[in-house]
Scaffold this active site. Structure first.
Site, mmCIF file in Angstrom:
data_model
loop_
_atom_site.group_PDB
_atom_site.id
_atom_site.type_symbol
_atom_site.label_atom_id
_atom_site.label_comp_id
_atom_site.label_asym_id
_atom_site.label_seq_id
_atom_site.Cartn_x
_atom_site.Cartn_y
_atom_site.Cartn_z
ATOM 1 N N LYS A 36 99.455 121.116 57.603
ATOM 2 C CA LYS A 36 100.741 121.796 58.251
ATOM 3 C C LYS A 36 101.857 120.483 58.046
ATOM 4 C CE LYS A 36 98.134 124.713 61.090
ATOM 5 N NZ LYS A 36 98.279 125.058 62.656
ATOM 6 N N ARG A 48 90.440 129.484 73.154
ATOM 7 C CA ARG A 48 90.878 130.545 72.489
ATOM 8 C C ARG A 48 89.762 131.741 72.228
ATOM 9 N NH1 ARG A 48 94.052 127.357 67.847
ATOM 10 N NH2 ARG A 48 92.104 126.391 67.818
ATOM 11 N N PRO A 84 102.985 128.233 62.996
ATOM 12 C CA PRO A 84 103.142 128.408 61.610
ATOM 13 C C PRO A 84 101.893 127.843 61.249
ATOM 14 C CG PRO A 84 105.071 127.228 62.389
ATOM 15 C CD PRO A 84 104.272 127.274 63.531
ATOM 16 N N GLU A 85 101.227 128.648 60.242
ATOM 17 C CA GLU A 85 99.992 127.984 59.656
ATOM 18 C C GLU A 85 100.257 127.806 57.892
ATOM 19 O OE1 GLU A 85 96.140 129.176 60.760
ATOM 20 O OE2 GLU A 85 96.657 130.683 62.188
#
Ligand SMILES: [Zn+2]
Length: 307
Positions: A61, A281, A2-3
């Site tokens: 978040k 990443r 979730p962002e």
């Protein structure tokens, strides 16, 4: 994962369905879900039962619900001095459902209310997320103790653009690293960073010290644009009685211009989008629209080139 936009959708859902209610019962189904509550499970439950939830906040978040415990006399105005804090981790969900609905497989915490209405359930398959109660530190608004190092995000009306620019100027880091640094700006994950940098035509490795104020303004406008668009789409899939976040956002499928598009043409200039390794990443960018400061220098020194 979730962002920020997904977590903001959850915050709005909680605002509509949980705020104003009083907790009657708390059941911890898996101890790992409350591991960050250092005083233990029984203390966690005791602090919640009987508390009223006047509002819900988010920073980055994290979500938190200040806990108001009624005073000895009816009508006593009470200030919350601690809050229930939630982090969704990789797979956490906060669901609002009728008490009769069958338990979810990965139900971790169940919170019931005095009005007997829909309960709040924390469901988390991978249990990287969790709930805990923490004291509030004075501020605007008061913030749980362990979240004070997290900067405001661009959707926060009190985010300070000038201060952010000044902070970038004194850093010795690349632009994307700065965007992912929660102490500078919160809520920007890998995907939104690549999307915002593409929109602002800025290279992910550009040294932050080289940014001029118009660059920062363009970048912040792009981050706000990306977040707002994602929020609008996340909001449309939100069912009135089902607060849900699972890391899936319609935005990811429909509106990505850079992230995940390696080998495809840039929608602005047609140049092939490139993927480069970045901190375990990837970074996706258009090598033409988003030239690094050093690349620009190198090409500028080649005779006969036009830029
Ligand atoms: Zn391009």
């Amino acid at each position: 994962v979730p962002e920020l936009p997904e977590v903001e959708v959850v915050r709005r859902g909680l605002e509509g369905h949980v705020v104003g209610r009083t907790i009657a019962v708390v059941e911890v189904c898996h101890p790992r879900a409350v591991r960050r509550h250092v005083a233990g499970e029984a203390d966690f439950v005791a602090r919640l039962v009987g508390a009223e939830l006047p509002t819900v906040h988010r920073r980055g978040k994290y979500l938190w619900l200040p806990l108001v415990v009624p005073g000895p006399r009816a009508g006593d105005a009470q200030e919350a001095d601690e809050a229930l804090v939630g982090h969704l981790g990789m797979s956490g969900q906060l669901l609002v459902c009728e008490p009769g609905v069958a338990d979810h497989t990965h139900l971790r915490v169940r919170i019931g209310f005095t009005d007997g209405g829909p309960e709040l359930r924390f469901v988390d398959q991978r249990t990287f997320g969790g709930l805990f109660v923490e004291p509030l530190v004075p501020g605007d608004p008061p913030v749980p103790r362990s979240l004070t190092h997290i900067a405001r995000d661009v959707l926060d009306p009190l985010f300070d653009d000038a201060a952010f620019h000044a902070a970038l100027r004194v850093r010795r880091t690349g632009l994307k690293s700065a965007l992912l640094d929660q102490s500078l700006i919160s809520g920007v994950g890998n995907i939104y960073a690549d999307e915002a940098l593409w929109r602002a035509k800025l290279h992910y490795a550009r040294p932050t010290g080289t940014l001029r104020r118009p660059d920062t303004d363009r970048l912040l406008a792009a981050v706000r644009e990306v977040m707002t668009a994602a929020l609008a789409l996340g909001g449309t899939s939100f069912d009135s009685l089902y607060v849900n976040v699972n890391g899936q956002s319609g935005y990811f499928d429909r509106s990505l211009r850079a992230y995940g598009r390696a080998g495809q043409p840039c929608e602005r200039c047609g140049t092939t989008i490139r993927r480069e390794p970045f901190a375990n990443r990837s970074s996706y960018f258009c090598p033409r629209c988003q030239r690094s400061a050093s690349a620009r220098y190198v090409t500028a020194t080649r005779p006969g080139e036009i830029h």
